[in-house]
Design an enzyme around this catalytic site. Structure first.
Site, PDB file in Angstrom:
ATOM      1  N   GLY A  54      46.034  50.919  32.519  1.00 49.64           N
ATOM      2  CA  GLY A  54      45.971  52.282  32.005  1.00 49.64           C
ATOM      3  C   GLY A  54      45.639  53.335  33.028  1.00 49.64           C
ATOM      4  O   GLY A  54      45.582  54.527  32.703  1.00 49.64           O
TER       5      GLY A  54
ATOM      6  N   ARG B 126      47.171  42.904  37.731  1.00 52.86           N
ATOM      7  CA  ARG B 126      46.731  43.554  38.972  1.00 52.86           C
ATOM      8  C   ARG B 126      46.657  45.081  38.848  1.00 52.86           C
ATOM      9  O   ARG B 126      46.989  45.818  39.766  1.00 52.86           O
ATOM     10  CB  ARG B 126      47.648  43.144  40.124  1.00 52.86           C
ATOM     11  CG  ARG B 126      47.521  41.664  40.429  1.00 52.86           C
ATOM     12  CD  ARG B 126      48.607  41.145  41.342  1.00 52.86           C
ATOM     13  NE  ARG B 126      48.402  39.740  41.575  1.00 52.86           N
ATOM     14  CZ  ARG B 126      48.731  38.769  40.704  1.00 52.86           C
ATOM     15  NH1 ARG B 126      49.294  39.089  39.553  1.00 52.86           N
ATOM     16  NH2 ARG B 126      48.492  37.503  40.974  1.00 52.86           N
ATOM     17  N   GLY B 127      46.218  45.520  37.686  1.00 53.02           N
ATOM     18  CA  GLY B 127      46.036  46.952  37.457  1.00 53.02           C
ATOM     19  C   GLY B 127      47.220  47.637  36.828  1.00 53.02           C
ATOM     20  O   GLY B 127      47.109  48.771  36.346  1.00 53.02           O
TER      21      GLY B 127
ATOM     22  N   TYR C 180      39.889  34.368  50.738  1.00 52.68           N
ATOM     23  CA  TYR C 180      39.780  35.786  50.399  1.00 52.68           C
ATOM     24  C   TYR C 180      39.082  36.503  51.557  1.00 52.68           C
ATOM     25  O   TYR C 180      37.870  36.379  51.744  1.00 52.68           O
ATOM     26  CB  TYR C 180      38.962  35.994  49.129  1.00 52.68           C
ATOM     27  CG  TYR C 180      39.603  35.508  47.850  1.00 52.68           C
ATOM     28  CD1 TYR C 180      40.922  35.060  47.804  1.00 52.68           C
ATOM     29  CD2 TYR C 180      38.878  35.501  46.662  1.00 52.68           C
ATOM     30  CE1 TYR C 180      41.488  34.624  46.627  1.00 52.68           C
ATOM     31  CE2 TYR C 180      39.446  35.074  45.477  1.00 52.68           C
ATOM     32  CZ  TYR C 180      40.747  34.636  45.462  1.00 52.68           C
ATOM     33  OH  TYR C 180      41.297  34.206  44.281  1.00 52.68           O
TER      34      TYR C 180
ATOM     35  N   LEU D 109      45.038  42.237  33.801  1.00 50.61           N
ATOM     36  CA  LEU D 109      45.642  43.574  33.801  1.00 50.61           C
ATOM     37  C   LEU D 109      46.886  43.624  34.679  1.00 50.61           C
ATOM     38  O   LEU D 109      47.320  44.715  35.065  1.00 50.61           O
ATOM     39  CB  LEU D 109      44.626  44.620  34.271  1.00 50.61           C
ATOM     40  CG  LEU D 109      43.345  44.740  33.430  1.00 50.61           C
ATOM     41  CD1 LEU D 109      42.446  45.839  33.983  1.00 50.61           C
ATOM     42  CD2 LEU D 109      43.668  44.989  31.966  1.00 50.61           C
TER      43      LEU D 109
END
Length: 328
Positions: A211, A206-207, A54, A204
């Site tokens: 929402g 990756r978003g 990362y 999620l």
């Protein structure tokens, strides 16, 4: 915060996934990232997930800075290794050779500033190395005191069983969300048969189902630009599912992200969702899911809003999908 069990490891019911703090989702603010890690610890999160690739060590050094002055006994470090990345950011393979396992940990311990990690796991299966050899090398690091628990990542049921035949396995890290439920077919049952927990990332998507994503979201360096689910031809369909989930969430008095996290958290006491937040605002929202208890009827309503077979696009580009043992 309540606790859950990943094999013999007892950890917080929610963990913090730190990848987004090292550029995967566009530029991250260093000070805000450090504040987010500390806020997570203050909220009772003990499990911090990172990878040596990362930001090519950036994430581990960031965590070392965030954890300065904090008792080592109050948090658990889960580290992935083996991802091979070229200078331009291109993934070029995975290295699970025993010598590479030990060398990778040496670098991680130095960057993190610790004398051991709590969970050490190969990021992906190295097709050129038997999984037994990779796990055996980690087992030697356990015997030497440098690793406390052995984890896996994105393995299919057959290789999970092969790994568990060598050494006890704490958990499998794998993508698991309303939008990605393939793990339920054979992988999760195999883990439960073997007493292996599950650490869920991508809760999620990756978003995508958090929402907050719109057609104008994203930015330079955000790897979601290459993700099929965010592609122009798929995005409208997927965002329509998010709006259906929003209706259900509003009826429950929670946010879309909280509904998505609560659904994954409901999958069992051996499933720990990772919050992939890089800001305190997003962390705080996700933490609200810890107090959400859903009835069977409410869970069914959530699943009806986002049927997994209606999500458009694969979770990774084709080349990445081909490297996933869990998808074979």
């Amino acid at each position: 915060m309540e606790t859950k069990h990943l094999g013999t490891l007892t950890t917080s019911a929610l963990g913090l996934g730190c990848m987004g703090m090292s550029g995967a989702y566009g530029v991250a603010d260093r000070a805000e990232s450090i504040a987010t890690v500390r806020a997570a610890l203050d909220a009772g999160i003990t499990l911090l997930d990172t990878g040596d690739f990362y930001g090519m060590g950036h994430n581990e050094m960031l965590l070392a800075e965030a954890l300065q002055g904090i008792s080592r006994e109050t948090y658990q470090l889960s580290v992935k290794f083996g991802g091979q990345v070229a200078p331009d950011g291109t993934f070029v393979g995975f290295d699970g050779r025993p010598a590479a396992v030990k060398t990778s940990l040496s670098y991680s311990l130095q960057r993190l500033g610790v004398d051991h990690v709590d969970v050490y796991r190969p990021a992906r299966l190295d097709p050129a190395v038997p999984i037994e050899d990779t796990i055996g090398a980690i087992g030697e690091l356990v015997d030497a005191g440098y690793v406390r628990h052995i984890g896996l990542s994105e393995l299919g049921a057959e290789n999970i069983r092969r790994a568990a035949s060598v050494r006890p396995i704490s958990d499998l890290q794998i993508e698991y969300s309303l939008a990605t439920r393939g793990v339920e077919d054979t992988i999760l049952p195999a883990c439960r048969e073997l007493g292996i927990g599950l650490t869920a990332y991508g809760v999620l998507s990756r978003g995508l189902i958090g929402g907050h994503w719109t057609k104008d979201s994203g930015g330079q360096g955000d790897f979601r630009a290459a993700s099929p689910r965010f592609a122009t031809e798929n995005l409208d369909r997927n965002l329509a599912l998010v709006e259906a989930l929003r209706v259900v969430a509003e009826d429950l008095g929670v946010t879309v992200a909280q509904a998505a996290f609560a659904w994954v958290a409901s999958r069992g006491g051996d499933v720990v969702p990772l919050i992939g937040a890089k800001t305190r605002e997003r962390l705080s929202e996700a933490l609200g899911a810890a107090d959400v208890v859903l009835t069977d009827a409410q869970l069914a309503d959530i699943e009806k809003a986002v049927p997994a077979d209606q999500v458009a696009g694969a979770r990774y580009p084709a080349a990445h999908m081909a490297a996933l043992d869990s998808e074979r």
